[in-house]
Design a protein around this motif. Structure first.
Motif, PDB file in Angstrom:
ATOM      1  N   ARG A  69       2.162  -4.332  15.505  1.00  0.00           N
ATOM      2  CA  ARG A  69       1.049  -4.870  15.778  1.00  0.00           C
ATOM      3  C   ARG A  69      -0.306  -4.850  15.217  1.00  0.00           C
ATOM      4  NH1 ARG A  69       3.067  -1.462  19.971  1.00  0.00           N
ATOM      5  NH2 ARG A  69       1.212  -0.129  19.286  1.00  0.00           N
ATOM      6  N   HIS A  70      -0.303  -4.746  13.754  1.00  0.00           N
ATOM      7  CA  HIS A  70      -0.969  -4.359  12.997  1.00  0.00           C
ATOM      8  C   HIS A  70      -0.103  -6.319  11.960  1.00  0.00           C
ATOM      9  CE1 HIS A  70      -2.944  -1.518  15.365  1.00  0.00           C
ATOM     10  NE2 HIS A  70      -3.880  -1.354  14.320  1.00  0.00           N
ATOM     11  N   GLY A  71       1.060  -6.284  12.009  1.00  0.00           N
ATOM     12  CA  GLY A  71       1.498  -7.688  11.050  1.00  0.00           C
ATOM     13  C   GLY A  71       1.456  -6.760   9.374  1.00  0.00           C
ATOM     14  N   VAL A  72       2.186  -5.551  10.114  1.00  0.00           N
ATOM     15  CA  VAL A  72       2.561  -4.614   9.069  1.00  0.00           C
ATOM     16  C   VAL A  72       3.636  -3.933   9.273  1.00  0.00           C
ATOM     17  CG1 VAL A  72       1.900  -2.513   7.982  1.00  0.00           C
ATOM     18  CG2 VAL A  72       0.261  -3.528   8.476  1.00  0.00           C
TER      19      VAL A  72
ATOM     20  N   LEU B 166       0.986  -1.502  -0.136  1.00  0.00           N
ATOM     21  CA  LEU B 166      -0.155   0.324  -0.060  1.00  0.00           C
ATOM     22  C   LEU B 166       0.712   1.265   0.044  1.00  0.00           C
ATOM     23  CD1 LEU B 166      -2.768   0.806   0.069  1.00  0.00           C
ATOM     24  CD2 LEU B 166      -2.689   0.914   2.918  1.00  0.00           C
ATOM     25  N   CYS B 167       0.823   2.435  -0.858  1.00  0.00           N
ATOM     26  CA  CYS B 167       1.514   3.719  -0.587  1.00  0.00           C
ATOM     27  C   CYS B 167      -0.141   4.951  -0.895  1.00  0.00           C
ATOM     28  CB  CYS B 167       1.631   3.529  -2.514  1.00  0.00           C
ATOM     29  SG  CYS B 167       3.047   2.747  -3.007  1.00  0.00           S
ATOM     30  N   ARG B 168       0.745   5.819  -0.019  1.00  0.00           N
ATOM     31  CA  ARG B 168       1.765   5.315   1.071  1.00  0.00           C
ATOM     32  C   ARG B 168       1.909   6.230   2.160  1.00  0.00           C
ATOM     33  NH1 ARG B 168       2.528  10.149  -2.726  1.00  0.00           N
ATOM     34  NH2 ARG B 168       1.706  12.224  -1.780  1.00  0.00           N
ATOM     35  N   GLY B 169       2.825   5.924   2.833  1.00  0.00           N
ATOM     36  CA  GLY B 169       3.282   6.460   4.197  1.00  0.00           C
ATOM     37  C   GLY B 169       3.701   7.129   4.421  1.00  0.00           C
TER      38      GLY B 169
ATOM     39  N   ASN C  51      -0.343   8.104   9.545  1.00  0.00           N
ATOM     40  CA  ASN C  51       0.448   7.216   9.426  1.00  0.00           C
ATOM     41  C   ASN C  51       0.091   5.889  10.268  1.00  0.00           C
ATOM     42  OD1 ASN C  51       3.806   7.552   7.237  1.00  0.00           O
ATOM     43  ND2 ASN C  51       2.673   9.156   8.530  1.00  0.00           N
ATOM     44  N   ARG C  52      -0.478   5.943  11.232  1.00  0.00           N
ATOM     45  CA  ARG C  52      -1.483   5.072  11.438  1.00  0.00           C
ATOM     46  C   ARG C  52      -2.611   4.828  10.900  1.00  0.00           C
ATOM     47  NH1 ARG C  52      -0.302   8.972  16.204  1.00  0.00           N
ATOM     48  NH2 ARG C  52       1.495   7.531  17.774  1.00  0.00           N
ATOM     49  N   ARG C  53      -3.160   5.532  10.438  1.00  0.00           N
ATOM     50  CA  ARG C  53      -4.297   5.053   9.625  1.00  0.00           C
ATOM     51  C   ARG C  53      -3.961   4.495   8.600  1.00  0.00           C
ATOM     52  NH1 ARG C  53      -5.766  10.365  11.049  1.00  0.00           N
ATOM     53  NH2 ARG C  53      -4.963  10.897   9.068  1.00  0.00           N
ATOM     54  N   ALA C  54      -3.296   4.747   7.843  1.00  0.00           N
ATOM     55  CA  ALA C  54      -2.429   4.457   6.418  1.00  0.00           C
ATOM     56  C   ALA C  54      -2.370   3.060   6.981  1.00  0.00           C
ATOM     57  CB  ALA C  54      -0.935   4.678   6.191  1.00  0.00           C
ATOM     58  N   ILE C  55      -1.260   2.204   8.643  1.00  0.00           N
ATOM     59  CA  ILE C  55      -1.279   0.872   9.175  1.00  0.00           C
ATOM     60  C   ILE C  55      -2.447   0.679   9.046  1.00  0.00           C
ATOM     61  CG2 ILE C  55      -0.520  -0.323  11.209  1.00  0.00           C
ATOM     62  CD1 ILE C  55       1.431   2.537  11.100  1.00  0.00           C
ATOM     63  N   ASP C  56      -3.334   0.659   9.835  1.00  0.00           N
ATOM     64  CA  ASP C  56      -4.760  -0.465   9.958  1.00  0.00           C
ATOM     65  C   ASP C  56      -5.143  -0.484   8.354  1.00  0.00           C
ATOM     66  OD1 ASP C  56      -4.523   0.620  12.651  1.00  0.00           O
ATOM     67  OD2 ASP C  56      -5.862   2.583  12.443  1.00  0.00           O
ATOM     68  N   GLU C  57      -5.624   0.742   7.428  1.00  0.00           N
ATOM     69  CA  GLU C  57      -5.478   0.503   6.169  1.00  0.00           C
ATOM     70  C   GLU C  57      -4.586  -0.951   5.467  1.00  0.00           C
ATOM     71  OE1 GLU C  57      -5.243   4.436   4.347  1.00  0.00           O
ATOM     72  OE2 GLU C  57      -7.036   5.025   5.807  1.00  0.00           O
ATOM     73  N   ALA C  58      -3.731  -0.774   5.257  1.00  0.00           N
ATOM     74  CA  ALA C  58      -2.940  -1.823   5.032  1.00  0.00           C
ATOM     75  C   ALA C  58      -3.387  -3.457   5.882  1.00  0.00           C
ATOM     76  CB  ALA C  58      -1.322  -1.844   5.862  1.00  0.00           C
TER      77      ALA C  58
ATOM     78  N   ASP D   7       0.819  -6.763   3.452  1.00  0.00           N
ATOM     79  CA  ASP D   7       2.429  -6.112   4.650  1.00  0.00           C
ATOM     80  C   ASP D   7       3.150  -5.711   4.674  1.00  0.00           C
ATOM     81  OD1 ASP D   7       4.199  -7.634   3.475  1.00  0.00           O
ATOM     82  OD2 ASP D   7       4.605  -9.604   4.055  1.00  0.00           O
ATOM     83  N   THR D   8       3.070  -4.526   3.414  1.00  0.00           N
ATOM     84  CA  THR D   8       4.191  -3.712   3.380  1.00  0.00           C
ATOM     85  C   THR D   8       3.593  -2.487   3.295  1.00  0.00           C
ATOM     86  OG1 THR D   8       5.161  -5.009   2.626  1.00  0.00           O
ATOM     87  CG2 THR D   8       5.086  -3.543   1.533  1.00  0.00           C
ATOM     88  N   LEU D   9       3.161  -0.987   3.966  1.00  0.00           N
ATOM     89  CA  LEU D   9       3.296  -0.264   2.770  1.00  0.00           C
ATOM     90  C   LEU D   9       4.372   0.906   3.249  1.00  0.00           C
ATOM     91  CD1 LEU D   9       1.543   2.844   3.297  1.00  0.00           C
ATOM     92  CD2 LEU D   9       2.132   2.678   6.260  1.00  0.00           C
TER      93      LEU D   9
END
Length: 278
Positions: free
Chosen positions: A135-138, A65-68, A86-93, A99-101
């Motif tokens: 913690r979110h597997g990202v 997922l792009c991008r943080g 960026n926390r939202r981006a991690i949640d979205e990923a 597994d990659t932001l």
């Protein structure tokens, strides 16, 4: 093209941004493409949960997922907003199943000439975001951008600089993006790819070619693979030798490609991948 030839190929959504989310997914399925890299803006436009269901039902793997990123602000309020985004981006990923932001770290704040300070603020942000991502597997993948972007977009210009930041943190939290467009000019990059591989920090590998003259604004200068100066097989050899076995994304920002039929561009890009990497 066979399914085996396209096994590692991933089409980054920006390459065919003229396709709607349903059309992109349908075109991938019809073309035998199993991997796709997504961008936050079109995902948000179509709907996060709707996108996750669409790709899942189609059997596609979301490779990135792009991008943080954009961590270099000095103003405390702007900095807090960037961390929250960026926390939202991690949640979205995590919701999309990738597994990659990918991170574009940010340029110099207005009026600043302090490159060192900007890079240290990136490290400060990673210290906060790395555990949250884990913690979110990202995983967070710092992408060095060509030095022409250092002032306004990304103060991380080389793989060495990206790894110097990433190696402050566990590899399952922070690694790097290897993108041919941004590093092909750097004769130290092959050694840095080996360094990244040894540490398990190559989180994604992206292809785009370098063609000149660059367009005004330079952002849309990424050439179709095979049209420019970069030996794609050479760079894939470096990455493969470093132990990377994951998907290979083609990510192109190109007004000429965007003006064409998106399905035609997708088919051409897949064919170029087979021609220039296998």
């Amino acid at each position: 093209m066979s399914t085996a030839e396209l096994e590692r190929f991933s089409i980054n959504q920006m390459t065919v941004k003229q396709l709607s989310m349903p059309d992109l997914v349908d075109a991938c399925v019809q073309s035998g493409i199993g991997n796709v890299g997504l961008w936050r803006e079109p995902v948000q436009s179509y709907g996060l949960e709707a996108t996750a269901k669409l790709v899942r039902d189609a059997g596609l793997t979301v490779t990135t997922l792009c991008r943080g990123g954009f961590f270099t602000a000095i103003d405390p309020r702007e900095r807090a907003e960037a961390l929250a985004d960026n926390r939202r981006a991690i949640d979205e990923a995590a919701t999309l199943g990738t597994d990659t932001l990918v991170l574009v770290s940010g340029g110099l704040p207005a009026g600043s000439r302090d490159l060192h300070g900007a890079r240290e603020r990136i490290a400060d942000a990673l210290a906060e975001l790395g555990p949250y991502a884990e913690r979110h597997g990202v995983r967070l993948a710092i992408e060095p951008l060509h030095p022409m972007y250092a002032s306004d977009r990304c103060v991380v210009s080389t793989l060495a600089q990206a790894l110097d930041l990433a190696e402050r943190f566990p590899a399952n939290q922070v690694g790097v993006t290897v993108d041919t467009y941004h590093i092909w000019w750097d004769d130290t990059a092959p050694a840095q790819i080996a360094r990244a591989g040894a540490g398990g920090r190559i989180h994604t590998f992206q292809l785009a070619d370098w063609t000149t003259p660059l367009p005004q604004g330079v952002l849309t200068g990424r050439g179709q693979i095979g049209d420019g100066s970069i030996d794609m097989r050479e760079w894939q050899r470096y990455v493969d030798a470093a132990g990377y076995t994951g998907a290979i994304e083609v990510e192109l920002f190109n007004d000429v490609l965007w003006a064409r039929d998106g399905r035609e561009v997708l088919a051409e890009t897949a064919a170029r991948f087979v021609e220039h990497t296998l």
